[in-house]
Design a protein around this motif. Sequence first.
Motif, PDB file in Angstrom:
ATOM      1  N   LEU A 129       0.823  -1.217   0.000  1.00  0.00           N
ATOM      2  CA  LEU A 129       0.000   0.000   0.000  1.00  0.00           C
ATOM      3  C   LEU A 129       0.856   1.266   0.000  1.00  0.00           C
ATOM      4  O   LEU A 129       0.494   2.282   0.586  1.00  0.00           O
ATOM      5  CB  LEU A 129      -0.935  -0.003   1.216  1.00  0.00           C
ATOM      6  CG  LEU A 129      -2.021  -1.078   1.198  1.00  0.00           C
ATOM      7  CD1 LEU A 129      -2.794  -1.079   2.507  1.00  0.00           C
ATOM      8  CD2 LEU A 129      -2.980  -0.878   0.026  1.00  0.00           C
ATOM      9  N   LYS A 132      -0.915   4.484  -0.940  1.00  0.00           N
ATOM     10  CA  LYS A 132      -2.175   4.793  -0.258  1.00  0.00           C
ATOM     11  C   LYS A 132      -1.971   5.484   1.089  1.00  0.00           C
ATOM     12  O   LYS A 132      -2.924   5.584   1.874  1.00  0.00           O
ATOM     13  CB  LYS A 132      -2.988   3.506  -0.050  1.00  0.00           C
ATOM     14  CG  LYS A 132      -3.362   2.777  -1.327  1.00  0.00           C
ATOM     15  CD  LYS A 132      -4.289   3.603  -2.216  1.00  0.00           C
ATOM     16  CE  LYS A 132      -4.691   2.820  -3.451  1.00  0.00           C
ATOM     17  NZ  LYS A 132      -5.549   3.628  -4.350  1.00  0.00           N
ATOM     18  N   GLN A 144      -8.068  -3.641   0.617  1.00  0.00           N
ATOM     19  CA  GLN A 144      -7.019  -2.702   1.014  1.00  0.00           C
ATOM     20  C   GLN A 144      -7.179  -2.266   2.468  1.00  0.00           C
ATOM     21  O   GLN A 144      -6.194  -2.129   3.198  1.00  0.00           O
ATOM     22  CB  GLN A 144      -7.033  -1.494   0.073  1.00  0.00           C
ATOM     23  CG  GLN A 144      -6.557  -1.830  -1.338  1.00  0.00           C
ATOM     24  CD  GLN A 144      -6.804  -0.705  -2.325  1.00  0.00           C
ATOM     25  OE1 GLN A 144      -7.778   0.052  -2.204  1.00  0.00           O
ATOM     26  NE2 GLN A 144      -5.948  -0.588  -3.319  1.00  0.00           N
TER      27      GLN A 144
END
Length: 250
Positions: A129, A132, A144
């Motif tokens: 990730l 993100k 996620q």
Amino acid sequence: MIEVKGIHKAFGKNEVLKGVDVQVKKGEVVVILGPSGSGKTTLLRCINFLEKADSGEITIGETKVKFKHATKKEILCIRRKTAMVFQTYNLFNNKTVLENVKEGLITARKVPKKEAEEISRKMLDKVGLTDKYDAYPSQISGGQQQRVGIARALALNPEVILFDEPTSALDPELVGEVLTVMKKVAKEGITMVVVTHEMSFAYDIASRVIFMEGGVVVEEGTPKEIFQTPKEERTKQFLKRIVPDWNYTI
């Protein structure tokens, strides 16, 4: 090593755990299977003191605590040795992905903010990730979000991570990405106790499989023993219902 001995837990007249004993060696991945209502989730929640068991004791490393008489200091000590990944993510919707991961380090572990951010970035990178950090939970998929939950658990560097059906709230197409991350974590030698209905994960990754029903451990063994040559009739009945075309082998 983690050892739970003689754990009992009732909610009113409903006795959910009836004297369960569980041992987990360092680096093991222990998967707990069983039908709904068998006590699997309650066992995890008692280990982490999200529920307080009525009796029994827990040992993690050098720390031994009796559930019924545990002090706040003892509960905090056990919680610092464990981390939990929940079914429904339990993220703060008003905080970014990065803030969600570092929050526990700063507030519970008193880690300096700069160090907490470095650890959090590293763990988010580990679960894929990297792009993100600044997203909010509402802006990312369920898979996620669950990976954020895993990163949050890893950041705490616990002695054991407890996974409570981590894929049960996900759309089928998102399950694979979470299981891939969990397999990666397992291969790093991190001690894990996993409640799941993902049979292929249990077979491929578990060191041991425990089958529970009615608040007791019915049978335990290696994945090969449980899936191919189970001894107990109740285990066989469960596998016939859960595993397509099960016939003493996978």
